[in-house]
Design a protein around this motif. Structure first.
Motif, PDB file in Angstrom:
ATOM      1  N   GLU A 172       1.310 -44.529 -39.897  1.00  0.00           N
ATOM      2  CA  GLU A 172       1.968 -43.226 -39.753  1.00  0.00           C
ATOM      3  C   GLU A 172       1.916 -42.785 -38.295  1.00  0.00           C
ATOM      4  OE1 GLU A 172       1.472 -40.029 -42.805  1.00  0.00           O
ATOM      5  OE2 GLU A 172       0.483 -38.985 -41.161  1.00  0.00           O
ATOM      6  N   TYR A 173       3.031 -42.249 -37.834  1.00  0.00           N
ATOM      7  CA  TYR A 173       3.144 -41.665 -36.500  1.00  0.00           C
ATOM      8  C   TYR A 173       3.587 -40.222 -36.689  1.00  0.00           C
ATOM      9  CZ  TYR A 173       5.132 -40.711 -31.843  1.00  0.00           C
ATOM     10  OH  TYR A 173       5.442 -40.163 -30.620  1.00  0.00           O
ATOM     11  N   GLU A 174       2.720 -39.295 -36.289  1.00  0.00           N
ATOM     12  CA  GLU A 174       2.988 -37.881 -36.522  1.00  0.00           C
ATOM     13  C   GLU A 174       2.906 -37.108 -35.212  1.00  0.00           C
ATOM     14  OE1 GLU A 174       1.451 -35.142 -39.994  1.00  0.00           O
ATOM     15  OE2 GLU A 174      -0.073 -35.184 -38.412  1.00  0.00           O
ATOM     16  N   VAL A 175       3.885 -36.252 -34.996  1.00  0.00           N
ATOM     17  CA  VAL A 175       3.893 -35.356 -33.843  1.00  0.00           C
ATOM     18  C   VAL A 175       3.963 -33.930 -34.368  1.00  0.00           C
ATOM     19  CG1 VAL A 175       5.066 -34.691 -31.707  1.00  0.00           C
ATOM     20  CG2 VAL A 175       5.122 -37.084 -32.469  1.00  0.00           C
ATOM     21  N   ILE A 176       3.046 -33.082 -33.916  1.00  0.00           N
ATOM     22  CA  ILE A 176       3.074 -31.683 -34.354  1.00  0.00           C
ATOM     23  C   ILE A 176       3.090 -30.748 -33.147  1.00  0.00           C
ATOM     24  CG2 ILE A 176       1.826 -32.293 -36.468  1.00  0.00           C
ATOM     25  CD1 ILE A 176      -0.026 -29.990 -34.245  1.00  0.00           C
ATOM     26  N   TYR A 177       3.711 -29.605 -33.349  1.00  0.00           N
ATOM     27  CA  TYR A 177       3.710 -28.533 -32.351  1.00  0.00           C
ATOM     28  C   TYR A 177       3.555 -27.223 -33.105  1.00  0.00           C
ATOM     29  CZ  TYR A 177       5.355 -25.197 -28.838  1.00  0.00           C
ATOM     30  OH  TYR A 177       5.459 -24.136 -27.974  1.00  0.00           O
ATOM     31  N   ARG A 184      -0.590 -18.386 -28.260  1.00  0.00           N
ATOM     32  CA  ARG A 184      -1.222 -19.699 -28.154  1.00  0.00           C
ATOM     33  C   ARG A 184      -0.313 -20.772 -28.753  1.00  0.00           C
ATOM     34  NH1 ARG A 184      -6.096 -19.964 -31.389  1.00  0.00           N
ATOM     35  NH2 ARG A 184      -5.262 -18.185 -32.551  1.00  0.00           N
ATOM     36  N   SER A 185      -0.308 -21.925 -28.119  1.00  0.00           N
ATOM     37  CA  SER A 185       0.440 -23.058 -28.661  1.00  0.00           C
ATOM     38  C   SER A 185      -0.373 -24.326 -28.443  1.00  0.00           C
ATOM     39  CB  SER A 185       1.817 -23.189 -28.009  1.00  0.00           C
ATOM     40  OG  SER A 185       1.695 -23.406 -26.616  1.00  0.00           O
ATOM     41  N   ALA A 186      -0.111 -25.315 -29.274  1.00  0.00           N
ATOM     42  CA  ALA A 186      -0.818 -26.590 -29.186  1.00  0.00           C
ATOM     43  C   ALA A 186       0.094 -27.688 -29.706  1.00  0.00           C
ATOM     44  CB  ALA A 186      -2.115 -26.549 -29.996  1.00  0.00           C
ATOM     45  N   ALA A 187      -0.157 -28.890 -29.247  1.00  0.00           N
ATOM     46  CA  ALA A 187       0.605 -30.057 -29.689  1.00  0.00           C
ATOM     47  C   ALA A 187      -0.352 -31.219 -29.893  1.00  0.00           C
ATOM     48  CB  ALA A 187       1.681 -30.418 -28.670  1.00  0.00           C
ATOM     49  N   ASP A 188       0.059 -32.155 -30.741  1.00  0.00           N
ATOM     50  CA  ASP A 188      -0.785 -33.320 -30.997  1.00  0.00           C
ATOM     51  C   ASP A 188       0.100 -34.488 -31.420  1.00  0.00           C
ATOM     52  OD1 ASP A 188      -3.120 -34.758 -31.136  1.00  0.00           O
ATOM     53  OD2 ASP A 188      -3.797 -33.919 -33.044  1.00  0.00           O
ATOM     54  N   VAL A 189      -0.313 -35.674 -31.021  1.00  0.00           N
ATOM     55  CA  VAL A 189       0.316 -36.916 -31.461  1.00  0.00           C
ATOM     56  C   VAL A 189      -0.740 -37.685 -32.235  1.00  0.00           C
ATOM     57  CG1 VAL A 189       1.422 -39.070 -30.771  1.00  0.00           C
ATOM     58  CG2 VAL A 189       1.853 -36.960 -29.470  1.00  0.00           C
ATOM     59  N   ARG A 190      -0.479 -37.926 -33.526  1.00  0.00           N
ATOM     60  CA  ARG A 190      -1.505 -38.420 -34.437  1.00  0.00           C
ATOM     61  C   ARG A 190      -1.132 -39.767 -35.048  1.00  0.00           C
ATOM     62  NH1 ARG A 190      -2.034 -32.644 -37.705  1.00  0.00           N
ATOM     63  NH2 ARG A 190      -3.162 -31.490 -36.067  1.00  0.00           N
TER      64      ARG A 190
END
Length: 486
Positions: A172-177, A184-190
């Motif tokens: 699985e390749y997941e990108v969240i924002y 506040r904001s955050a991002a992640d590549v999981r």
């Protein structure tokens, strides 16, 4: 270790923008307008959660590719919170008109509440616990199938009694924002990968099964031949042990739990009861007990979302809060609960980075990450030697838990009898029956061999599933009820 070819030099924010926002002509200024729409009535909190997920799964059975799937999913969830009430809408269309429509639906809740928070833009870089890679691209389709064939071959060559092998691999390749009302904001590549193996052995008309596997937040290069052989050996060993197992006895007895995956009992029977929502509502056996003794001396339980590359780890939770190591029980004393932002606010506590959701189409709630009991000072051999008559549960299968009462029933997938301080013969059909909070008080010896599970855990709560980790050392538990077959 992850292969270098799958690494990306882009930051999670740049990846999220390129994957989620820019292709849909959405920018930060437009999102500010959405929050203005949400805050037309007074609200306590609000967030927008964008997600892109690409996933695959391959399964091999009897030497043939039984199934193969590939999915792409993306969307946005819009949430507003007033007190303990939540309004939520989601869309698989990330373009601005769809987001506005979802926000309009959500806004209808906000008839009363606290003053809206002033929005001041800030970015949380979170952590860097795993590489921002695409594991699906790390191996081509033919090589993924070849990996499964090798795994099957290793299992079959171990013993002629192996009659059936089912092997699977998933990635699985997941990108969240996530961006919030307060700016506040955050991002992640999981990344996330997993290999699973199930074998069936047969002898004299008796059939038994064994299973093994592992994974984490890296790419398919992790599954080298040595690791595949290890999975094969573990699964075949478990199946052959059960082939020769005798019926398990029933009754109250001393139980020794093995290290690693048996921590799933801790997760289910105790961990859920330490989640903030159950305690805010007073429905947990641990409600209102911060500072009180809830476990035996030496029992320390932590939830740690910051362990590198682990299946249950996250750089930021699904509200954009950086994950952390939370001490839940310290030397038998209850110290904390697991919190998302809403339950923390209502309980006057701080968020712990444990807000999790299955996808953009789900609300976040307090959930575990990697939950474990820390090591003690006893040698595992000393623990075994201390038991005159009891059960040694090395591995677990399924189980059921009542969160409110803490009552549980777990089945042992691999277990042995202990007689006069020695492990003697394997038993089949053993179930452990008890109450989570009560079990904590019955822990009498804690091993020095704390180990995490191999990376296979998935936790369900209110219809949502998320990847988790568990772990524990070898434990002696006195007076636990064992359900058996004789």
């Amino acid at each position: 270790m992850p292969s270098a070819s799958t690494f990306s030099s882009a930051s999670p924010f740049a990846t999220a923008d390129a994957t989620l926002l820019a292709p849909n002509d959405v920018d930060a200024a437009q999102l500010d307008d959405i929050f203005g729409q949400l805050a037309a009535h007074q609200i306590d909190d609000a967030d927008l959660y964008f997600q892109y997920t690409r996933s695959e799964a391959w399964s091999l059975e009897e030497g043939q590719v039984k199934s193969g799937s590939f999915n792409i999913d993306q969307g946005v969830g819009v949430r507003a919170v007033v007190g303990d009430k939540t309004a939520f809408a989601y869309s698989d269309d990330i373009r601005l008109p769809a987001i506005r429509e979802a926000a309009s639906t959500v806004r209808a809740i906000a008839a009363a509440g606290q003053s809206a928070t002033v929005r001041v833009a800030s970015r949380s870089e979170g952590r860097a616990l795993y590489a921002p890679i695409d594991p699906i691209a790390s191996l081509n389709e033919a090589d993924k199938v070849a990996l499964l064939h090798r795994l099957e071959d290793y299992a079959r060559k171990l013993d002629a009694r192996v009659t059936q092998v089912i092997a699977s691999v998933a990635g699985e390749y997941e990108v969240i924002y996530v961006t919030r009302l307060d700016g506040r904001s955050a991002a992640d590549v999981r990344p996330l990968v997993r290999v699973s193996l199930q074998v069936i052995v047969e002898q004299d008309g008796r059939r038994e099964q064994g299973s093994a596997g592992g994974g984490g937040r890296f790419d398919y290069a992790y599954f080298n031949d040595d690791r595949l052989r290890e999975y094969a050996e573990l699964a075949v060993h478990q199946a052959l042990i059960n082939l020769n197992a005798k019926p398990a006895p029933a009754g109250g007895m001393t139980v020794v739990l093995g290290s690693g995956w048996p921590g799933i009992l801790l997760h289910e029977a105790i961990g859920h009861g330490l989640e903030g929502d159950f305690n805010r509502k007073g429905s947990s056996a641990f409600s209102g007990r911060i500072g009180q003794r809830v476990a035996a001396d030496g029992v320390t339980v932590v939830d740690d979302g910051t362990i590198a590359d682990r299946r249950g780890s996250l750089n930021v939770d699904d509200e954009g809060t950086p994950t952390q190591r939370t001490v839940l029980i310290e030397n038998g004393i209850l110290r904390s609960y697991l919190q998302d932002s809403m339950n923390a606010r209502l309980m006057g506590m701080a968020p712990t980075g444990n807000a999790r959701r299955e996808s953009f189409a789900h609300l976040p709630m307090p959930r575990m990450t990697n939950t474990m009991m820390l090591a003690g000072d006893k040698d595992p051999a000393e623990i075994i030697a201390s038991v005159k008559n009891g059960l040694y549960a090395v591995n677990f299968g399924g189980g059921q838990v009542d969160i409110t009462s803490g009552k549980f029933v777990f089945s042992a997938a691999e277990a042995y009898m202990i007689e006069d301080g020695k492990v003697t013969y394997p038993v089949k059909g053993a179930t452990l029956i008890g109450n989570g909070p009560d079990v904590l008080t019955r822990v009498s010896m804690i091993g020095n061999d704390m180990r995490l599970d191999p990376g296979v855990g998935t936790c369900g709560k209110e219809g949502q599933s998320v990847p988790v980790g568990v772990g524990q050392p070898t434990l002696r538990i006195d007076g636990l009820t064992v359900g058996g077959t004789q």
